[in-house]
Design an enzyme around this catalytic site. Sequence first.
Site, PDB file in Angstrom:
ATOM      1  N   THR A  77       4.303   2.338   0.627  1.00 26.31           N
ATOM      2  CA  THR A  77       4.485   2.544   2.071  1.00 26.31           C
ATOM      3  C   THR A  77       5.544   3.598   2.390  1.00 26.31           C
ATOM      4  O   THR A  77       5.510   4.172   3.471  1.00 26.31           O
ATOM      5  CB  THR A  77       4.862   1.219   2.752  1.00 26.31           C
ATOM      6  N   ASP A 257       3.781  -2.957 -11.505  1.00 26.03           N
ATOM      7  CA  ASP A 257       4.437  -2.717 -10.217  1.00 26.03           C
ATOM      8  C   ASP A 257       5.656  -1.802 -10.348  1.00 26.03           C
ATOM      9  O   ASP A 257       6.493  -1.723  -9.447  1.00 26.03           O
ATOM     10  CB  ASP A 257       4.836  -4.014  -9.498  1.00 26.03           C
TER      11      ASP A 257
HETATM   12  C1  0GY Z   1       4.516  -3.606  -4.235  1.00 26.21           C
HETATM   13  C2  0GY Z   1       5.267  -4.444  -3.335  1.00 26.21           C
HETATM   14  C3  0GY Z   1       6.057  -4.054  -2.296  1.00 26.21           C
HETATM   15  C4  0GY Z   1       6.081  -2.754  -1.695  1.00 26.21           C
HETATM   16  C5  0GY Z   1       5.033  -1.937  -1.531  1.00 26.21           C
HETATM   17  O1  0GY Z   1       3.994  -0.049  -0.742  1.00 26.21           O
HETATM   18  C6  0GY Z   1       5.042  -0.683  -0.774  1.00 26.21           C
HETATM   19  O2  0GY Z   1       6.070  -0.320  -0.208  1.00 26.21           O
HETATM   20  O3  0GY Z   1       3.874  -2.242  -2.050  1.00 26.21           O
HETATM   21  C7  0GY Z   1       6.941  -5.058  -1.698  1.00 26.21           C
HETATM   22  O4  0GY Z   1       7.979  -4.682  -1.120  1.00 26.21           O
HETATM   23  O5  0GY Z   1       6.620  -6.261  -1.798  1.00 26.21           O
HETATM   24  O6  0GY Z   1       3.356  -3.853  -4.534  1.00 26.21           O
HETATM   25  O7  0GY Z   1       5.059  -2.639  -4.703  1.00 26.21           O
END
Ligand code: 0GY
Length: 304
Positions: A77, A257
């Site tokens: 994100t 991850d």
């Molecule tokens: C993950 C989990 C997280 C973040 C994101 O795209 C992201 O910012 O996915 C989270 O903060 O739980 O899958 O990396």
Amino acid sequence: MHATKTPGWLDWHPAPSRPRFALPAGAVDAHCHVFGPAAEFPYAPERKYTPCDAGKRELFALRDHLGFARNVIVQATCHGADNRALVDACRASNGRARGVATVRRDIGDDELKALHEAGVRGVRFNFVKRLVDFTPKEDLMDIAGRIAALGWHVVIYFEARDLPELWDFFTALPTIVVVDHMGRPDVGQPVDGPEFALFLEFMRRHPNVWSKVSCPERLSLRGPAALDGETHPYRDVAPFARRIVEQFPDRVLWGTDWPHPNLKDHMPDDGLLVDFIPHIAPTPELQRKLLVDNPMRLYWPEER
Ligand code: 0GY
């Protein structure tokens, strides 16, 4: 561009151990990210956090260190719908990385085609409120219809408590639907309890739904310490992941991850995360499906 990390941000593990568990040949790390580097690929203005830089070179070095053959890089994100870092990493991988992008409804067909050529095979819809602003469901359904035509799938990220409200939308999606991190169960509740039963029911009733059995470090309430008499860390998460693997062996994926965004308490040793796999997929056959057959079917179908 200089970007200041979010306070308390933990950088990835500087020296992960070499796993004791030998991954099967051709194993895929099916959930990882690249962050920047910001000087080349600036973070999105609408982001909810600023990570440390974690570029493709470091990701590919980790892949080789742990013994994976390939990566599926998922748009994080912090890059919003700007997929340039992801595309750059996929292109640089010599066909060893595929991607899951974030796109907006107004994306052009030519842009979708360019993403496909770079190796993108899915889009991610994120419903975790601390990570993203709200996107109308009509926009998401419109995107889903367009990417279905390319043979892509949808990756969804949500909290377990939100599944009832999102159920109808998820089950109306016209593609394979891959759930990130088992729908984030509360592992303080029993594995036989109603919340997790609903998730299993979701998978049982909808054969197009897959799950990543990833992120014990994110879901665990007990953390990485193996307690007295225990053989592995994150033990409270294992029964949940194992139940999914055993009930739906052909619809599960696993990923590190890396570089582990938004962890505040501890940063996992990625080698120990790999060592967690036999506790959730106890037989060589389950391991092969989880790590090779399933991700290859979804991301490299032309090689099967
Ligand atoms: C993950 C989990 C997280 C973040 C994101 O795209 C992201 O910012 O996915 C989270 O903060 O739980 O899958 O990396």
